[in-house]
Enzyme design. Sequence first.
Site, PDB file in Angstrom:
ATOM      1  N   THR A 122       0.810  -1.214   0.000  1.00 32.26           N
ATOM      2  CA  THR A 122       0.000   0.000   0.000  1.00 32.26           C
ATOM      3  C   THR A 122       0.845   1.266   0.000  1.00 32.26           C
ATOM      4  O   THR A 122       1.973   1.267   0.525  1.00 32.26           O
ATOM      5  CB  THR A 122      -0.908   0.010   1.253  1.00 32.26           C
ATOM      6  OG1 THR A 122      -1.499   1.303   1.405  1.00 32.26           O
ATOM      7  CG2 THR A 122      -0.133  -0.282   2.525  1.00 32.26           C
ATOM      8  N   TYR A 126      -1.523   0.182  10.426  1.00 33.69           N
ATOM      9  CA  TYR A 126      -1.841  -0.503   9.164  1.00 33.69           C
ATOM     10  C   TYR A 126      -0.637  -0.466   8.211  1.00 33.69           C
ATOM     11  O   TYR A 126      -0.196  -1.500   7.696  1.00 33.69           O
ATOM     12  CB  TYR A 126      -3.070   0.152   8.511  1.00 33.69           C
ATOM     13  CG  TYR A 126      -3.273  -0.274   7.082  1.00 33.69           C
ATOM     14  CD1 TYR A 126      -3.601  -1.595   6.775  1.00 33.69           C
ATOM     15  CD2 TYR A 126      -3.117   0.633   6.028  1.00 33.69           C
ATOM     16  CE1 TYR A 126      -3.761  -1.992   5.460  1.00 33.69           C
ATOM     17  CE2 TYR A 126      -3.285   0.237   4.715  1.00 33.69           C
ATOM     18  CZ  TYR A 126      -3.607  -1.080   4.434  1.00 33.69           C
ATOM     19  OH  TYR A 126      -3.762  -1.464   3.126  1.00 33.69           O
TER      20      TYR A 126
END
Length: 324
Positions: free
Chosen positions: A117, A141
């Site tokens: 990501t 995250y």
Amino acid sequence: MKNILVVGGAGYIGSHVVKMLAVQGYNPVVYDNLSKGHREAVQGHPFELGDLGDKARLAEVFKKYAIEAVMHFAAFIEVGESVQDPSKYYHNNVAKVLNLLDAMHENAVHYFVFSSTAATFGEPVHPKIDENHPQKPINPYGNTKLMVEKILEDFDTAYGLKSVALRYFNASGADDSGEIGESHTPETHLIPLVLQAAAGKRPCIRVFGTDYPTPDGTCVRDYVHVNDLARAHILALEKMAQENQSLRYNLGSGNGQSVAELIAQAKEVTGVDFKVEYKGRRAGDPAVLVADSAKAARELGWKPQYDLKQIIQTAWNWEQHRRY
Ligand code: UDP
């Protein structure tokens, strides 16, 4: 190469990759615990219900199919939740991945494609983020995804496991067929929320922050169609296997769109003048996140084919006729 284990294949990006793999002649085998994914998203493909925490189940699936490569999409993805409950994120997104990598090692499977990501980069230090940009995540995250990237580097050195890590920017849109699309509970992403406001399923769309240092004060993001991402997975898998080397790519359109611009475009596509409310900033949101995907263009011949209008059109088609 034919049999590809797609872990988390019943989720949003996974299901689009499964469909494209099958169209291109591969045999995708879906492994999913359906905690977030949808069985309907992978109709017609081999499906194995299982959790990454279940080593015996993983061993069984590796034995049943002659798996030649693994694609991994099963992860929790909510930044805010990762701040509130990091344990859940480190267990699921990091610890359980070791079970998968160990199962690969035990079964002599050498190729791994990993969903990473833009959140691994943290606050941008220059406008367009290429693969050389420093990776300093600003939330758990992003940390979990970067940790797996590091684990993969070490597994390559020690065991010769080759991997592709694809850092997605804002995955969006839906398959043109209308058969599969985005369905998260809860939904936190801008485009589905905007379209749910247009469809009258939500009273309004709330814009988080109007005082960013951007031309109109709202955050700028790089939206890239899920099928363009899916195509990049297959191109990268093939290059990794042909050259037997690990690869890293940032995947975005290279164009930044502000939240306000996106809302204006969505009003045009849907023909609905839905209500917009302006709110304060959401914690953890960088002002601008735009990819430099020149490396993917150069090495994979990858260029996004869908523009923002087509992204919104396909997502709107899905929103109006969604099956799950
Ligand atoms: N956003 C917003 N309202 C919403 C959801 C998102 O204004 O209801 C903004 C968010 O602050 C960010 C952009 O839209 O600037 C994209 O957010 P999203 O959650 O879709 O993706 P992210 O960039 O966080 O991965």
